[in-house]
Design an enzyme around this catalytic site. Structure first.
Site, PDB file in Angstrom:
ATOM      1  N   ARG A 138       0.808  -1.141   0.063  1.00 22.91           N
ATOM      2  CA  ARG A 138      -0.286  -0.384   0.097  1.00 22.91           C
ATOM      3  C   ARG A 138       0.951   1.369   0.358  1.00 22.91           C
ATOM      4  NH1 ARG A 138      -5.070  -0.165   4.515  1.00 22.91           N
ATOM      5  NH2 ARG A 138      -5.359   1.840   2.875  1.00 22.91           N
ATOM      6  N   CYS A 158      -1.320   5.591   9.267  1.00 25.16           N
ATOM      7  CA  CYS A 158      -1.805   4.154   8.793  1.00 25.16           C
ATOM      8  C   CYS A 158      -2.347   5.062   7.810  1.00 25.16           C
ATOM      9  CB  CYS A 158      -2.425   3.408   9.419  1.00 25.16           C
ATOM     10  SG  CYS A 158      -3.210   3.968  10.706  1.00 25.16           S
TER      11      CYS A 158
END
Length: 282
Positions: free
Chosen positions: A176, A234
């Site tokens: 990601r 995150c």
């Protein structure tokens, strides 16, 4: 800062009859409501905490998927968990502490002095052969008073500058960070200048936190050393708290970017970098 507690130490506290409040923060992206799992088996006395409704606020998509709850809302939730001022609080989940760390960070942020993450999570408790109970725990209403936030926090307008003067940590999975996949948020990639340090690597194979020396080495590899200004993000501000906890175990302080990638990627004017290095804006 004492961050962790072992299952043996928690069991000993219970056996001695000492006052300890246990919070079960079962949550994961594919199963955000953990009530059923908690009712099927939990540490005796543990109260279920709903991350989505109690550990997060609600706002515009540009605020991220899990903005911080208002202090008054969190205080009301904490009282519903039976917390009083001065309590020892232990938080756990079945995800290596990755969701429980959100409760750890929020309670510390709002002035709770003695709150620990159960090292090894619920699996460590069960594997130790310690007692488990079923059903739902509804404690007497607590009287705790929370204070305004104390832990360092950075917003969407300030977070990118951390990479210029310190270290900005992206705690998502490496793919990601690189922008190879993005299953949830509107854009793929990372904040320019951020370094990759996936949260999952804070743990050993058995789901316990790595030792302080191992964590220091891990973070040093990412360019983080004691004394650096560090901020962590995150996907939505949940697992970033786990990396902040791991940094604390290593003796390193860090700020949280609560909106995280879910906030940044919802601002079309914010630059995005891709690839497996901090990279340039795109």
């Amino acid at each position: 800062m004492t961050v962790l507690i072992s299952v043996d130490d928690l069991s000993a506290l219970q056996e001695r009859g000492e006052r300890v409040r246990i919070l079960d923060v079962r949550w994961r992206l594919d199963r955000p409501d953990g009530r059923e799992d908690v009712a099927a088996g939990h540490i005796p006395g543990a109260v279920y905490v709903d991350l989505e409704s109690q550990l997060a606020g609600h706002g515009d998509a540009r605020d991220g998927r899990h903005p911080l709850p208002a202090r008054d809302d969190l205080e009301g939730a904490a009282r519903s968990w039976g917390l009083d001022d001065g309590d020892t609080v232990v938080v756990y989940d079945d995800l290596g502490g990755m969701s429980a760390a959100r409760a750890w960070w929020l309670l510390r942020h709002h002035g709770v002095q003695d709150v620990r993450i159960l090292d090894g999570a619920f699996s460590a408790w069960r594997n130790a052969g310690l007692p488990v109970e079923e059903g739902v725990v509804v404690p007497p209403l607590g009287t705790i008073t929370l204070v305004d936030g104390r832990a360092p926090v950075v917003g969407v307008d300030d977070v990118a500058a951390i990479a210029d003067r310190g270290v900005l940590v992206d705690a998502r999975a490496a793919e990601r960070y690189a922008g190879d996949v993005e299953p949830i948020d509107p854009r793929a990639g990372h904040i320019p200048g951020a370094v990759s340090a996936p949260t999952a690597d804070n743990l050993t194979e058995d789901g316990r936190f790595r030792s302080p020396s191992e964590l220091r080495d891990r973070f040093a590899t990412a360019g983080i050393t004691d004394g650096d200004e560090v901020a962590v993000y995150c996907g939505s501000g949940v697992t970033a708290a786990h990396t902040i906890a791991a940094l604390a175990v290593a003796g390193i302080d860090a700020a949280l970017f609560p909106g995280s990638w879910s906030a940044w990627s919802n601002h079309p004017d914010r630059p995005v970098a891709t690839g497996d290095a901090p990279g340039a804006s795109r």
